[in-house]
Design an enzyme around this catalytic site. Structure first.
Site, mmCIF file in Angstrom:
data_model
loop_
_atom_site.group_PDB
_atom_site.id
_atom_site.type_symbol
_atom_site.label_atom_id
_atom_site.label_comp_id
_atom_site.label_asym_id
_atom_site.label_seq_id
_atom_site.Cartn_x
_atom_site.Cartn_y
_atom_site.Cartn_z
ATOM 1 N N CYS A 1 -86.680 -47.739 -45.729
ATOM 2 C CA CYS A 1 -87.369 -46.317 -47.107
ATOM 3 C C CYS A 1 -87.838 -45.140 -46.641
ATOM 4 O O CYS A 1 -88.003 -45.073 -46.382
ATOM 5 C CB CYS A 1 -88.862 -47.894 -47.499
ATOM 6 S SG CYS A 1 -90.220 -47.149 -46.375
ATOM 7 N N CYS A 2 -87.702 -44.614 -48.339
ATOM 8 C CA CYS A 2 -88.367 -43.533 -48.125
ATOM 9 C C CYS A 2 -89.281 -42.956 -49.599
ATOM 10 O O CYS A 2 -89.825 -43.712 -49.817
ATOM 11 C CB CYS A 2 -86.727 -42.543 -48.692
ATOM 12 S SG CYS A 2 -86.042 -42.421 -50.111
ATOM 13 N N TRP A 3 -89.173 -42.158 -50.302
ATOM 14 C CA TRP A 3 -89.945 -41.652 -51.309
ATOM 15 C C TRP A 3 -89.764 -43.491 -52.352
ATOM 16 O O TRP A 3 -90.853 -44.025 -53.158
ATOM 17 C CB TRP A 3 -90.640 -41.053 -51.745
ATOM 18 C CG TRP A 3 -91.072 -40.225 -52.972
ATOM 19 C CD1 TRP A 3 -90.437 -40.382 -54.349
ATOM 20 C CD2 TRP A 3 -92.558 -40.679 -53.510
ATOM 21 N NE1 TRP A 3 -91.549 -40.045 -55.478
ATOM 22 C CE2 TRP A 3 -92.597 -40.354 -55.235
ATOM 23 C CE3 TRP A 3 -93.253 -40.491 -52.632
ATOM 24 C CZ2 TRP A 3 -93.642 -40.428 -54.407
ATOM 25 C CZ3 TRP A 3 -94.677 -40.823 -52.875
ATOM 26 C CH2 TRP A 3 -94.674 -40.955 -54.388
ATOM 27 N N SER B 1 -82.857 -42.688 -47.333
ATOM 28 C CA SER B 1 -83.583 -43.907 -47.227
ATOM 29 C C SER B 1 -81.447 -44.395 -47.047
ATOM 30 O O SER B 1 -80.685 -45.166 -46.555
ATOM 31 C CB SER B 1 -84.402 -45.027 -47.765
ATOM 32 O OG SER B 1 -83.553 -44.999 -48.998
ATOM 33 N N TYR C 1 -90.779 -46.288 -51.128
ATOM 34 C CA TYR C 1 -92.399 -46.321 -50.678
ATOM 35 C C TYR C 1 -93.300 -46.644 -52.585
ATOM 36 O O TYR C 1 -94.464 -46.910 -52.579
ATOM 37 C CB TYR C 1 -93.226 -45.465 -50.311
ATOM 38 C CG TYR C 1 -94.667 -44.689 -50.011
ATOM 39 C CD1 TYR C 1 -95.805 -45.511 -49.220
ATOM 40 C CD2 TYR C 1 -94.990 -44.491 -51.408
ATOM 41 C CE1 TYR C 1 -96.919 -45.387 -49.812
ATOM 42 C CE2 TYR C 1 -96.698 -43.824 -51.224
ATOM 43 C CZ TYR C 1 -98.107 -44.793 -50.136
ATOM 44 O OH TYR C 1 -98.451 -44.637 -51.085
#
Length: 359
Positions: free
Chosen positions: A93-95, A101, A122
């Protein structure tokens, strides 16, 4: 090679590990419980790429960013993932489930691992937390421990938890004792987002069919805000009022806040925040007691002149069932006495002993 589609946050338990590729600062602010941080850009690198994006062009930013991301992913492959088996299935995951990601997931899938990108990143997890915190507290039956400062509410919660009763300790989650003197030495509070994640995780582990013991709190614990839905549920809960003699409260607080006795300067500084409420003359009296080392007299004065009136006004105004509260007299707040009390505690509010057994 056929690339695997993104996964949702509801599929979290299907994966062996959650890899958060955001920067260390983003990760520290909050993250999915149990995730590990393997940033594809450091905090400084993200600033560099962002500045290029704004001041040069998106193309130049992506060109520099791609080189940085590639080097960082290579480092993680060597240092963090080299011993993962072929069957390893990480969720990345990233933002918001974008390029950061996506780059990590692509490389991991190319290696042969069953990596999946978290759809929405996220940001989607954060939405789930906030939706849950808005709805979940109403499902629980709270038993609220009321009582003025120094009544041993937090220590009793610890004893109840050790005895197997359900407890939600907001002050422990917030790393703060909930008053002007509540900041803990060398233990900073989490961010608001992290506090909410920890709260959601704690609530998720509780059984709604059993009562949950909780300490009466205001809407703010230090600099953190307790979700309104939880405050509302607490205000409708059954109340249990702890009654403790003033002398025992003073003894207990001197024991529990002993770090102020060793370093009185921070104590004087924090009491200075009450100047507008109590005036310079009262502050001068308290500071004189500190300088004289008269800490029992200081604690008693603070309880009688500040904490008790404040607590009484707040509790009377907010708790709907306070008039029907059960009263429990505690003459001894030692750990052995409260441990013995917790061992006999019944979840049925009518079966609580009128007084604790002797220590």
């Amino acid at each position: 090679m056929r690339f695997l589609p993104p996964a949702t946050i509801a599929q979290r338990d299907e994966f062996d590990e959650v890899i958060d590729v955001r920067t260390p600062a983003e990760f520290a602010d909050d993250h999915i419980p149990g995730a590990i941080n393997c940033p594809v850009l450091s905090d400084d690198e993200r600033v560099v790429v962002g500045t290029l994006y704004k001041q040069a062009s998106p193309f130049e930013a992506r060109k520099v960013g791609a080189a940085l991301v590639a080097r960082n992913i290579a480092h993680h492959l060597d240092a963090r993932f080299h011993d993962r088996p072929k069957s390893w299935r990480p969720l990345v995951c990233c933002w918001r489930g974008g390029q950061r990601s996506g780059a990590m997931t692509l490389i991991l899938q190319q290696v042969g691992w069953g990596a999946r990108q978290l759809e929405g990143g996220y940001k989607q997890y954060r939405k789930q937390v906030m939706d849950a915190l808005a709805e979940a507290p109403a499902r629980y039956r709270f038993r609220v421990l009321c009582g003025p400062t120094g009544s041993g509410k937090s220590r009793l919660l610890d004893a109840l938890a050790e005895a197997g009763h359900q407890v939600l300790d907001l002050e422990r989650l917030a790393c703060h004792r909930g008053s002007v003197l509540g900041a803990l030495p060398d233990e900073p509070q989490p961010s608001q987002k992290r506090f909410e994640s920890l709260l959601w995780l704690a609530l998720s582990a509780l059984d709604p069919a059993r009562p949950v013991h909780i300490e009466a709190e205001s809407r703010r614990i230090g600099r953190l805000t307790v979700p309104g839905s939880l405050i509302d549920a607490m205000h409708q809960g059954d109340c249990l009022c702890l009654e403790v003699p003033l002398g025992e409260r003073v003894r207990f607080l001197l024991e529990d806040y002993d770090y102020f006795l060793r370093q009185p300067a921070p104590l004087m500084a924090r009491l200075g925040q009450l100047r507008e409420l109590h005036g310079r003359e009262k502050l001068a009296q308290w500071e004189a007691l500190i300088k004289a080392g008269a800490f029992p007299a200081l604690v008693e004065a603070l309880l009688v002149e500040h904490y008790d009136p404040l607590y009484g006004r707040s509790t009377d105004r907010h708790y709907a069932n306070l008039a029907e509260a059960q009263h429990l007299r505690l003459d001894n707040l030692s750990v052995p006495a409260l441990t013995a009390l917790a061992a006999e505690w019944q979840d049925d509010r009518q079966k609580i002993s009128a007084s604790p057994p002797p220590p």
